[in-house]
Write an enzyme that holds these catalytic residues in place. Structure first.
Site, PDB file in Angstrom:
ATOM      1  N   ARG A 294       5.464  12.134  -0.669  1.00  0.00           N
ATOM      2  CA  ARG A 294       5.629  11.069   0.319  1.00  0.00           C
ATOM      3  C   ARG A 294       4.462  10.083   0.281  1.00  0.00           C
ATOM      4  O   ARG A 294       4.621   8.909   0.637  1.00  0.00           O
ATOM      5  CB  ARG A 294       5.809  11.662   1.720  1.00  0.00           C
ATOM      6  CG  ARG A 294       7.168  12.350   1.848  1.00  0.00           C
ATOM      7  CD  ARG A 294       7.499  12.802   3.249  1.00  0.00           C
ATOM      8  NE  ARG A 294       8.809  13.480   3.281  1.00  0.00           N
ATOM      9  CZ  ARG A 294       9.390  13.953   4.375  1.00  0.00           C
ATOM     10  NH1 ARG A 294       8.770  13.859   5.537  1.00  0.00           N
ATOM     11  NH2 ARG A 294      10.570  14.541   4.309  1.00  0.00           N
TER      12      ARG A 294
ATOM     13  N   ARG B 103      12.143  23.854  -1.300  1.00  0.00           N
ATOM     14  CA  ARG B 103      12.954  23.982  -0.095  1.00  0.00           C
ATOM     15  C   ARG B 103      14.428  23.780  -0.414  1.00  0.00           C
ATOM     16  O   ARG B 103      14.790  22.841  -1.110  1.00  0.00           O
ATOM     17  CB  ARG B 103      12.496  22.975   0.964  1.00  0.00           C
ATOM     18  CG  ARG B 103      11.043  23.233   1.348  1.00  0.00           C
ATOM     19  CD  ARG B 103      10.567  22.382   2.490  1.00  0.00           C
ATOM     20  NE  ARG B 103       9.165  22.708   2.768  1.00  0.00           N
ATOM     21  CZ  ARG B 103       8.418  22.119   3.696  1.00  0.00           C
ATOM     22  NH1 ARG B 103       8.967  21.185   4.459  1.00  0.00           N
ATOM     23  NH2 ARG B 103       7.170  22.470   3.877  1.00  0.00           N
TER      24      ARG B 103
ATOM     25  N   GLU C 167       7.270  11.177   8.615  1.00  0.00           N
ATOM     26  CA  GLU C 167       6.330  12.306   8.568  1.00  0.00           C
ATOM     27  C   GLU C 167       5.716  12.466   7.169  1.00  0.00           C
ATOM     28  O   GLU C 167       6.423  12.491   6.161  1.00  0.00           O
ATOM     29  CB  GLU C 167       7.073  13.590   8.951  1.00  0.00           C
ATOM     30  CG  GLU C 167       6.201  14.829   8.843  1.00  0.00           C
ATOM     31  CD  GLU C 167       6.981  16.120   9.061  1.00  0.00           C
ATOM     32  OE1 GLU C 167       8.057  16.075   9.696  1.00  0.00           O
ATOM     33  OE2 GLU C 167       6.521  17.167   8.584  1.00  0.00           O
TER      34      GLU C 167
ATOM     35  N   ARG D 264      12.918  13.528   0.474  1.00  0.00           N
ATOM     36  CA  ARG D 264      13.344  14.906   0.749  1.00  0.00           C
ATOM     37  C   ARG D 264      13.803  15.557  -0.552  1.00  0.00           C
ATOM     38  O   ARG D 264      14.893  15.282  -1.052  1.00  0.00           O
ATOM     39  CB  ARG D 264      14.473  14.883   1.775  1.00  0.00           C
ATOM     40  CG  ARG D 264      14.835  16.235   2.366  1.00  0.00           C
ATOM     41  CD  ARG D 264      15.921  16.118   3.415  1.00  0.00           C
ATOM     42  NE  ARG D 264      15.508  15.314   4.564  1.00  0.00           N
ATOM     43  CZ  ARG D 264      14.833  15.800   5.609  1.00  0.00           C
ATOM     44  NH1 ARG D 264      14.529  17.071   5.648  1.00  0.00           N
ATOM     45  NH2 ARG D 264      14.480  15.013   6.596  1.00  0.00           N
TER      46      ARG D 264
ATOM     47  N   SER E 173       2.080  17.613   8.863  1.00  0.00           N
ATOM     48  CA  SER E 173       2.390  18.328  10.073  1.00  0.00           C
ATOM     49  C   SER E 173       1.264  19.334  10.282  1.00  0.00           C
ATOM     50  O   SER E 173       1.047  20.189   9.442  1.00  0.00           O
ATOM     51  CB  SER E 173       3.730  19.047   9.903  1.00  0.00           C
ATOM     52  OG  SER E 173       4.262  19.426  11.135  1.00  0.00           O
TER      53      SER E 173
END
Length: 457
Positions: A421, A292, A379, A307, A382
């Site tokens: 994560r 990303r 998070e 991130r 998802s």
RNA sequence: GGAGAGGUGGCCGAGUCGGCUGAAGGCAACCGCCUGCUAAGCGGUUGUACGGGUAAAACCGUACCGAGGGUUCGAAUCCCUCCCUCUCCGCCA
């Protein structure tokens, strides 16, 4: 590649940025995404856009649609005339009769027709662009809200542990144990990359194996290992394009993008296919790295591996009948939660409100894991249903047994889980005063029996 | 990278010197018939999208034979460009 013709530069020519494989409607010539639905439900779509806090307006679109239909009727009438005359000419010639008169007349009709036809693509292009930019309609059960702060908590599992010593964050834990090395990752690649070493690398690999095993052996998913690059047609199918190119890494000079999630290659496995109904629900799981660009998140989560430009994820993807999708979303979320339960990590599940919902999703549950150093839930998964939104773009259909009719399938996906994560959560939740970290019981078989990660000697 | 072959409906597969081919034939599916049951056999039906039309159908029109463009009164069929697949050679994990 066979069939390629070298251009002047000797290489391949690919579409320039922002030009994608044209949206090809379902077998039609000038079909639209869901033209009829939008046309017949202008109020409902506008209401959905308002709930999403979108600034898009249907004004203009309605007029454009009317204009298109008027011209289409004209064009089709001319084509009908031409076709009839052509058939007549064929007949005359077979009977060895003269047809030059008719041919002359058709010549002029044909040129007028060309003129009339020429106006359509511009109108349809505008409509197509617009339709591709309309987000999915939120499911009725999705609460209305402006953003993250309005997401209601559905349930909470586990209790955040208390520590009798000052907690360290995963960056410090990783550095002290010499299992995470952000400095050298920055040297190799840059910011937002991570280098795992020793037990750190093993932990990551163990988590991937553990997650895949649970999902394939106990939850009934088929493991797949897809390409990590995909073409623009695939990204169009799942909705990342055309609107979100800035979030992606594109391989320069090609039509390939690095996948930001396995959702893209896995959902597109069945693109342009009509599936036998008995194969549904189709359940697939895949480990992939995810890439990303994280444009627009400057300054957010710059420390650590929360991130990253690249991270591992085990993804769950389902293709099912429309009637199944609501229930399948609950099950899929439960499948992801199961991983956290087995690892003993405290988490909660929230429903994304209308203002926080992703572009393609109709409903999303976020699973958030407890991060001790931040004192809050973050998070880690998802889980979404896209209803028929992606299926329409990607032409994923199934044939109804009784009627023989084809119908659009529903697609769903969710992280099961974001591996990076999960590493963060394990290091932080299971840290000990002496700087070592307990390995969750469930993971030990995947780590050669290792029960604790300590300093290497 | 070099050489060749090919892309047609849910699948397989014909398409002659461009016209009556939405597309032969087969398979599959569905509906009848026949038959102790099953199998076989017989008859029939079965693409998608857009537009018009309708209360909804029926129905009518247009488009679709990898994609885009061209020639022509008319193209699955001819021409150009691109994409993809397969085979052989070379290179490579």
């Amino acid at each position: 590649m066979a069939g390629d013709t070298p251009d002047a530069g000797g290489g391949h020519t690919f579409p320039p940025s922002r030009v994608y494989t044209r949206y090809v409607p379902l077998k039609g010539d000038h079909g639209m995404l869901d033209l009829k639905f939008v046309r017949d439900n202008v109020a409902a779509v506008e209401e959905a856009l308002r709930k999403r806090r979108s600034t898009l307006s249907l004004e203009g679109f309605v007029a454009l649609d009317r204009e298109r239909r008027e011209r289409l009727v004209l064009v089709e009438r001319m084509r009908a005339e031409r076709n009839a005359a052509s058939e007549e000419i064929g007949r005359l010639r077979r009977e060895k009769k003269d047809a030059t008169d008719l041919m002359e007349r058709m010549k002029s009709l044909s040129s007028r027709l060309k003129g009339a036809e020429a106006e359509l693509p511009a109108i349809e292009g505008k409509m197509e662009e617009f339709l591709l930019s309309i987000p999915n309609v939120p499911a009725p059960s999705v609460p209305e809200g402006a953003g993250e702060e309005d997401n209601p908590t559905v349930r909470t599992w586990g209790t955040p542990g208390t520590f009798s010593f000052p907690v360290k964050d995963h960056v410090d834990i990783g550095a002290d144990l010499d299992i995470l090395d952000f400095d050298r990752a920055a040297k190799i690649a840059g910011g937002r990359f991570c280098l795992s070493k020793g037990a750190g690398a093993l932990l990551e690999r163990a988590l991937i194996g553990f997650m895949l095993d649970v999902h394939t052996r106990e939850h009934g998913y088929l493991e797949v290992l897809p390409p990590f690059l995909a073409n623009s047609a695939s990204f169009l199918g799942t909705g990342q394009l055309p609107k979100f190119e800035e979030d992606l890494f594109r391989v320069a000079g090609t039509d390939y993008f690095l996948i930001p999630t396995a959702e893209v290659p896995v959902t597109n496995i069945v693109r342009d296919e009509i599936l036998p109904v008995e194969s549904l629900p189709l359940k697939m799981t895949a480990w992939t790295p995810c890439f990303r660009a994280e444009a627009g998140s400057y300054g957010k989560d710059t420390r650590g591996m929360i991130r990253q430009h690249q991270f591992n994820k085990v993804e769950l993807v389902k293709i099912c009948r429309p009637e199944q999708s609501a229930e399948e979303l609950e099950k899929l979320t439960a499948d992801a939660e199961e991983i956290l339960k087995r690892l003993g990590l405290p988490y909660r599940v929230v429903t994304l409100c209308t203002g926080d919902l992703g572009f393609s999703a109709a409903k999303t549950y976020d699973i958030e894991v407890w991060i001790p150093s931040q004192g809050r839930y973050r998070e880690i998964s998802s889980c979404s249903t896209f209803t028929d939104f992606q299926a329409r773009r990607a032409k994923i259909r199934f044939r109804e047994g009784a009627s023989g009719k084809t119908r659009l399938a529903h697609t769903l996906n969710g992280s099961g889980l974001a591996v990076g994560r999960t590493v963060v959560a394990i290091l932080e939740n299971f840290q000990r005063e002496d700087g070592s970290v307990d390995v969750p019981e469930a993971l030990r078989p995947y780590m050669g029996g290792m029960a604790r990660i300590g300093k290497r000697c």
